[in-house]
Design a protein around this motif. Structure first.
Motif, PDB file in Angstrom:
ATOM      1  N   PHE A 196       0.821  -1.216   0.000  1.00 14.06           N
ATOM      2  CA  PHE A 196       0.000   0.000   0.000  1.00 14.06           C
ATOM      3  C   PHE A 196       0.851   1.262   0.000  1.00 14.06           C
ATOM      4  O   PHE A 196       0.320   2.370  -0.063  1.00 14.06           O
ATOM      5  CB  PHE A 196      -0.945  -0.001   1.209  1.00 14.06           C
ATOM      6  N   ASN A 197       2.163   1.088   0.072  1.00 17.57           N
ATOM      7  CA  ASN A 197       3.072   2.230   0.057  1.00 17.57           C
ATOM      8  C   ASN A 197       3.061   2.852  -1.342  1.00 17.57           C
ATOM      9  O   ASN A 197       3.072   2.156  -2.352  1.00 17.57           O
ATOM     10  CB  ASN A 197       4.482   1.751   0.421  1.00 17.57           C
ATOM     11  N   TRP A 198       3.089   4.197  -1.402  1.00 20.42           N
ATOM     12  CA  TRP A 198       3.026   4.874  -2.703  1.00 20.42           C
ATOM     13  C   TRP A 198       4.206   4.497  -3.601  1.00 20.42           C
ATOM     14  O   TRP A 198       4.078   4.456  -4.830  1.00 20.42           O
ATOM     15  CB  TRP A 198       2.955   6.389  -2.519  1.00 20.42           C
ATOM     16  N   LYS A 199       5.351   4.207  -2.995  1.00 20.03           N
ATOM     17  CA  LYS A 199       6.517   3.813  -3.786  1.00 20.03           C
ATOM     18  C   LYS A 199       6.269   2.473  -4.492  1.00 20.03           C
ATOM     19  O   LYS A 199       6.678   2.283  -5.642  1.00 20.03           O
ATOM     20  CB  LYS A 199       7.756   3.716  -2.896  1.00 20.03           C
ATOM     21  N   PHE A 200       5.614   1.558  -3.775  1.00 19.96           N
ATOM     22  CA  PHE A 200       5.315   0.239  -4.339  1.00 19.96           C
ATOM     23  C   PHE A 200       4.370   0.396  -5.527  1.00 19.96           C
ATOM     24  O   PHE A 200       4.609  -0.138  -6.616  1.00 19.96           O
ATOM     25  CB  PHE A 200       4.676  -0.639  -3.252  1.00 19.96           C
ATOM     26  N   ILE A 201       3.289   1.154  -5.310  1.00 14.79           N
ATOM     27  CA  ILE A 201       2.277   1.327  -6.357  1.00 14.79           C
ATOM     28  C   ILE A 201       2.841   2.114  -7.537  1.00 14.79           C
ATOM     29  O   ILE A 201       2.608   1.765  -8.705  1.00 14.79           O
ATOM     30  CB  ILE A 201       1.032   2.025  -5.773  1.00 14.79           C
ATOM     31  N   ALA A 202       3.606   3.169  -7.242  1.00 17.11           N
ATOM     32  CA  ALA A 202       4.181   3.983  -8.316  1.00 17.11           C
ATOM     33  C   ALA A 202       5.169   3.180  -9.152  1.00 17.11           C
ATOM     34  O   ALA A 202       5.206   3.309 -10.383  1.00 17.11           O
ATOM     35  CB  ALA A 202       4.861   5.219  -7.723  1.00 17.11           C
ATOM     36  N   THR A 203       5.964   2.348  -8.505  1.00 23.09           N
ATOM     37  CA  THR A 203       6.919   1.514  -9.244  1.00 23.09           C
ATOM     38  C   THR A 203       6.178   0.510 -10.121  1.00 23.09           C
ATOM     39  O   THR A 203       6.551   0.278 -11.281  1.00 23.09           O
ATOM     40  CB  THR A 203       7.859   0.771  -8.286  1.00 23.09           C
ATOM     41  N   ALA A 204       5.110  -0.081  -9.573  1.00 26.96           N
ATOM     42  CA  ALA A 204       4.320  -1.035 -10.342  1.00 26.96           C
ATOM     43  C   ALA A 204       3.708  -0.378 -11.573  1.00 26.96           C
ATOM     44  O   ALA A 204       3.600  -1.003 -12.638  1.00 26.96           O
ATOM     45  CB  ALA A 204       3.231  -1.652  -9.471  1.00 26.96           C
ATOM     46  N   TYR A 205       3.309   0.891 -11.458  1.00 24.15           N
ATOM     47  CA  TYR A 205       2.679   1.586 -12.585  1.00 24.15           C
ATOM     48  C   TYR A 205       3.709   2.114 -13.575  1.00 24.15           C
ATOM     49  O   TYR A 205       3.631   1.829 -14.779  1.00 24.15           O
ATOM     50  CB  TYR A 205       1.824   2.749 -12.069  1.00 24.15           C
ATOM     51  N   PHE A 206       4.688   2.864 -13.085  1.00 20.11           N
ATOM     52  CA  PHE A 206       5.607   3.576 -13.981  1.00 20.11           C
ATOM     53  C   PHE A 206       6.782   2.728 -14.471  1.00 20.11           C
ATOM     54  O   PHE A 206       7.393   3.039 -15.493  1.00 20.11           O
ATOM     55  CB  PHE A 206       6.129   4.845 -13.296  1.00 20.11           C
ATOM     56  N   VAL A 207       7.125   1.678 -13.735  1.00 22.37           N
ATOM     57  CA  VAL A 207       8.179   0.769 -14.186  1.00 22.37           C
ATOM     58  C   VAL A 207       7.562  -0.567 -14.608  1.00 22.37           C
ATOM     59  O   VAL A 207       7.700  -1.003 -15.746  1.00 22.37           O
ATOM     60  CB  VAL A 207       9.250   0.542 -13.094  1.00 22.37           C
ATOM     61  N   GLY A 208       6.863  -1.183 -13.677  1.00 23.47           N
ATOM     62  CA  GLY A 208       6.289  -2.495 -13.950  1.00 23.47           C
ATOM     63  C   GLY A 208       5.274  -2.507 -15.070  1.00 23.47           C
ATOM     64  O   GLY A 208       5.211  -3.463 -15.856  1.00 23.47           O
ATOM     65  N   GLY A 209       4.458  -1.451 -15.162  1.00 24.58           N
ATOM     66  CA  GLY A 209       3.451  -1.390 -16.219  1.00 24.58           C
ATOM     67  C   GLY A 209       4.077  -1.415 -17.596  1.00 24.58           C
ATOM     68  O   GLY A 209       3.633  -2.151 -18.493  1.00 24.58           O
ATOM     69  N   PHE A 210       5.123  -0.618 -17.785  1.00 20.30           N
ATOM     70  CA  PHE A 210       5.804  -0.594 -19.079  1.00 20.30           C
ATOM     71  C   PHE A 210       6.527  -1.914 -19.335  1.00 20.30           C
ATOM     72  O   PHE A 210       6.536  -2.421 -20.471  1.00 20.30           O
ATOM     73  CB  PHE A 210       6.796   0.574 -19.135  1.00 20.30           C
ATOM     74  N   CYS A 211       7.124  -2.483 -18.278  1.00 23.78           N
ATOM     75  CA  CYS A 211       7.824  -3.763 -18.451  1.00 23.78           C
ATOM     76  C   CYS A 211       6.853  -4.886 -18.804  1.00 23.78           C
ATOM     77  O   CYS A 211       7.132  -5.699 -19.702  1.00 23.78           O
ATOM     78  CB  CYS A 211       8.586  -4.115 -17.168  1.00 23.78           C
ATOM     79  N   SER A 212       5.725  -4.940 -18.110  1.00 25.62           N
ATOM     80  CA  SER A 212       4.759  -6.004 -18.384  1.00 25.62           C
ATOM     81  C   SER A 212       4.186  -5.886 -19.790  1.00 25.62           C
ATOM     82  O   SER A 212       4.031  -6.892 -20.495  1.00 25.62           O
ATOM     83  CB  SER A 212       3.624  -5.968 -17.356  1.00 25.62           C
TER      84      SER A 212
END
Length: 349
Positions: free
Chosen positions: A82-98
């Protein structure tokens, strides 16, 4: 000279093709366009066939993205989901990677990573691993059918169902669809047309379960949540998810090609030539891809450069973010903006 019967028949077919409102799809009774286009382009530019063939660079891009996702799993292994860093990484890094991995599987489904087909299928399973859930073995046969039977009712599972049309054809429904789009693409085939379960499906599942188990044992459950969240966000309200809409949804407010070799034909496939293409194997070149599905991502732009007269007259998608916004907010576009055809209209040889 055409007889009154011929003229009347053509008028009835044109009327049927033009039948489009918010309670119906765009129906046509012609063959899917890309087979004919491909033959016409080859006649005009025979050298274009030299662009076919695998791209060795693909595997190195995949392994790099794989490594990035594993690094993120490690760095976030002790961070609250639930940490903003976790969610932001999932969106801005992980989203593009996936999304990159989704479209790498797409390249591999056309045997564009290796010369030998079996290597493409096995490497697809490796490419699938950082996505978190198995999908590559199912994706390949459905996607290849999409190329042969584009728009065919009951076969092309890329098409929305009647249920989706009736329930989601409003602003809130379209917002729901775009938010959970990845789930629609994953689950829709199960309701439209199930394909046989094969040994590749089993291998895909076993490899994925084993990978997820080892990952969770080594780095904790948050690592798996990160991969799953990345994949979900990549197919949700994410810039790269615009490619799902831009490829075949006709949101131009016009239905037919105005000029060029395809003048008068229904618009049903579109390309995007914007800056996000390098991140996703030039997936935006979608008309070009359907015309020449065995040209890899590193050479697909050369298709348009070689035969510009076949592409310049077709409207393009200017922005993947913009098309998501338009799809949700524009009352004059929606789930119905897809061309459908009957199987009897399709030539496969």
């Amino acid at each position: 000279m055409e007889s009154p019967v011929d003229v009347s028949s053509k008028k009835n077919q044109s009327d049927a093709e033009d039948k489009s409102d918010k309670e119906n799809f765009l129906w046509t009774y012609t063959d899917e366009p890309h087979r004919t286009r491909r033959m016409e382009i080859i006649r005009a530019h025979p050298e274009i066939t030299k662009l076919n063939g695998p791209e060795p660079l693909t595997k190195w891009v995949v392994l790099t993205v794989f490594a990035i996702q594993m690094l993120c799993c490690y760095l976030l292994s002790n961070t609250s989901i639930f940490n903003w860093k976790f969610i932001a990484t999932a969106y801005f890094v992980g989203g593009f990677c996936s999304q990159n991995l989704f479209l790498a599987v797409h390249e591999l489904s056309h045997n564009l990573g290796f010369k030998e087909p079996w290597k493409n299928r096995l490497f697809s399973i490796i490419t699938n691993l950082p996505v978190g859930v198995p999908f590559c073995a199912s994706f390949r046969p459905y996607h290849l059918e999409h190329h042969v039977y584009q728009g065919v009712d009951g076969i092309d599972t890329d098409l929305p169902t009647i249920f989706e049309l009736k329930v989601l054809n409003n602003t809130l429904g379209k917002l729901f669809f775009c938010t959970f789009q990845i789930l629609f693409y994953a689950l829709r085939p199960l309701f439209v047309r199930r394909l046989p379960f094969t040994s590749m499906h089993l291998l895909n599942i076993v490899a994925q379960v084993a990978f997820d188990y080892i990952l969770i044992r080594a780095l904790g459950y948050r690592s798996f949540v990160y991969l799953f969240m990345s994949s979900f966000l990549a197919g949700s309200l994410h810039p790269t998810a615009g490619h799902f809409l831009s490829e075949h949804y006709n949101m131009t407010h016009t239905k037919r090609i105005a000029t060029g070799p395809d003048m008068g034909k229904l618009l049903e496939t579109f390309s995007y030539y914007g800056p996000l293409n390098p991140l996703v194997y030039n997936a935006g070149y979608h008309i070009e891809h359907h015309d020449f599905p065995y040209v890899p991502w590193t050479r697909i732009a050369k298709v348009r450069a070689t035969a510009p007269e076949f592409y310049d007259e077709i409207p393009e998608c200017k922005s993947w973010i913009g098309i998501i916004y338009q799809f949700i907010t524009d009352p004059n576009v929606g789930m119905w903006c897809r061309v459908k055809r009957l199987r009897s209209s399709v030539k496969t040889k």
